[in-house]
Scaffold this motif. Structure first.
Motif, PDB file in Angstrom:
ATOM      1  N   GLU A 147       0.848  -1.192   0.000  1.00 50.36           N
ATOM      2  CA  GLU A 147       0.000   0.000   0.000  1.00 50.36           C
ATOM      3  C   GLU A 147       0.879   1.236   0.000  1.00 50.36           C
ATOM      4  O   GLU A 147       1.665   1.446   0.928  1.00 50.36           O
ATOM      5  N   PRO A 148       0.793   2.087  -1.024  1.00 48.49           N
ATOM      6  CA  PRO A 148       1.658   3.274  -1.085  1.00 48.49           C
ATOM      7  C   PRO A 148       1.394   4.220   0.091  1.00 48.49           C
ATOM      8  O   PRO A 148       0.239   4.512   0.425  1.00 48.49           O
ATOM      9  N   TYR A 153       7.102   5.678  -0.299  1.00 41.87           N
ATOM     10  CA  TYR A 153       7.606   6.662  -1.256  1.00 41.87           C
ATOM     11  C   TYR A 153       9.044   7.063  -0.914  1.00 41.87           C
ATOM     12  O   TYR A 153       9.869   7.313  -1.800  1.00 41.87           O
ATOM     13  N   GLN A 182       3.370   2.726 -10.649  1.00 42.95           N
ATOM     14  CA  GLN A 182       2.310   3.548 -11.230  1.00 42.95           C
ATOM     15  C   GLN A 182       1.867   4.663 -10.285  1.00 42.95           C
ATOM     16  O   GLN A 182       1.752   5.829 -10.720  1.00 42.95           O
ATOM     17  N   PRO A 183       1.622   4.390  -8.969  1.00 42.03           N
ATOM     18  CA  PRO A 183       1.278   5.498  -8.063  1.00 42.03           C
ATOM     19  C   PRO A 183       2.380   6.546  -7.984  1.00 42.03           C
ATOM     20  O   PRO A 183       2.105   7.744  -7.903  1.00 42.03           O
ATOM     21  N   GLU A 186       2.386   8.644 -11.284  1.00 41.12           N
ATOM     22  CA  GLU A 186       1.238   9.554 -11.307  1.00 41.12           C
ATOM     23  C   GLU A 186       1.425  10.706 -10.323  1.00 41.12           C
ATOM     24  O   GLU A 186       1.049  11.844 -10.606  1.00 41.12           O
ATOM     25  N   GLY A 187       2.014  10.416  -9.145  1.00 42.94           N
ATOM     26  CA  GLY A 187       2.268  11.468  -8.169  1.00 42.94           C
ATOM     27  C   GLY A 187       3.268  12.491  -8.679  1.00 42.94           C
ATOM     28  O   GLY A 187       3.105  13.700  -8.469  1.00 42.94           O
ATOM     29  N   ASP A 192       2.444  15.845  -6.752  1.00 43.06           N
ATOM     30  CA  ASP A 192       1.835  15.538  -5.458  1.00 43.06           C
ATOM     31  C   ASP A 192       2.826  15.816  -4.324  1.00 43.06           C
ATOM     32  O   ASP A 192       3.951  15.312  -4.332  1.00 43.06           O
TER      33      ASP A 192
END
Length: 279
Positions: A147-148, A153, A182-183, A186-187, A192
């Motif tokens: 789970e990111p 990160y 992928q997360p 996208e961030g 983000d």
């Protein structure tokens, strides 16, 4: 006038190399550190990290366009790479394969600058086998999903830092195996704050911690280290060669992009070589 044009061409060359290195850090299977090596930027960069007082006055003209290009490639092209891979990841991979292939001759010459021994060839084989086996295992065997969050990160940033300092370290492949790629991409594309606040400090801290160790190893065992990089390059390039295509059209476009990448990289490498001979 010729000197001014030469400086402009060199500035553009360094900026473009920075863009490619930053983008290479994002693309799965491609190492930003390897691209830094093949564009003959790796050693000046490591000198700046380990001996900034001595190296910055020597390389400051190169650092500015490289830094701007890296930021553009790493941050600005993240969305473009994501879109390109959505359209055709095979074509995107072949572009970077061509870039690496175009600099292979200069990389091979650089590796043999201090001779080639049995130990250096052993380093090549060992590194090639280890990297190929590791990437194959991460991409084809392990299917762990996490789970990111902030700490994951931060871990991704540390992987990117390792990819900068240790040529051949293809951090994006590890992220894909954990379901973080992928997360993360996208961030970065939408800037983000959580992703940036976690990943960038982790990356820069890892670079600072590993720089001296890697530089020491290169200074003491140059041929062994550089032939190990050759193994990294060979294996990491081999493992990302696409095996599936949607049709003849995608195959033809892949061939064109590979040829374009090869030509661009070869031109940049030759440009750097000519400037070195003039200096």
């Amino acid at each position: 006038m010729e000197e001014r044009q030469r400086r402009r061409a060199h500035w553009f060359r360094d900026f473009l190399c920075g863009v490619l290195i930053g983008a290479g850090a994002i693309l799965p299977g491609v190492s930003g550190g390897v691209l830094a090596v093949v564009f003959d930027i790796y050693r000046p960069f490591m000198e700046v990290l380990t001996h900034p007082r001595r190296a910055v006055p020597r390389y400051w003209r190169m650092l500015i366009p490289l830094g701007l290009g890296w930021a553009a490639g790493f941050m600005g092209i993240a969305k473009g790479i994501s879109a390109a891979m959505t359209c055709s990841d095979a074509v995107t991979y072949w572009l970077f394969i061509g870039l690496i292939g175009g600099t292979a001759p200069s990389l091979f010459r650089e590796a043999g600058k201090e001779g080639r021994s049995a130990a250096s060839w052993g380093s090549f084989l060992l590194c090639a086998a280890a990297v190929f086996a590791g990437l194959f295992y991460a991409s084809r065997v392990v299917h762990v999903q996490v789970e990111p969050n902030f700490w994951w990160y931060n871990f991704c940033g540390a992987l990117w830092g390792m990819g900068v300092v240790i040529p051949g370290m293809t951090s994006s492949s590890v992220m894909m195996a954990l379901g973080l790629y992928q997360p993360m991409l996208e961030g970065l594309a939408r800037l983000d704050f959580l992703v940036l606040a976690a990943a960038l400090p982790g990356m820069f801290l890892t670079i600072a911690l590993l720089a001296r160790l890697v530089t020491w190893f290169f200074r003491r065992h140059y041929a062994v280290a550089f032939h190990g990089i050759l193994g990294f390059v060979f294996a990491s390039t081999l493992v990302i060669i696409p095996a599936e295509y949607t049709g003849p059209g995608e195959m033809a476009l892949s061939a064109l992009c590979a040829a374009a990448g090869f030509g661009l990289a070869y031109f940049l490498a030759r440009m750097e070589q000519r400037e070195g001979e003039q200096d």
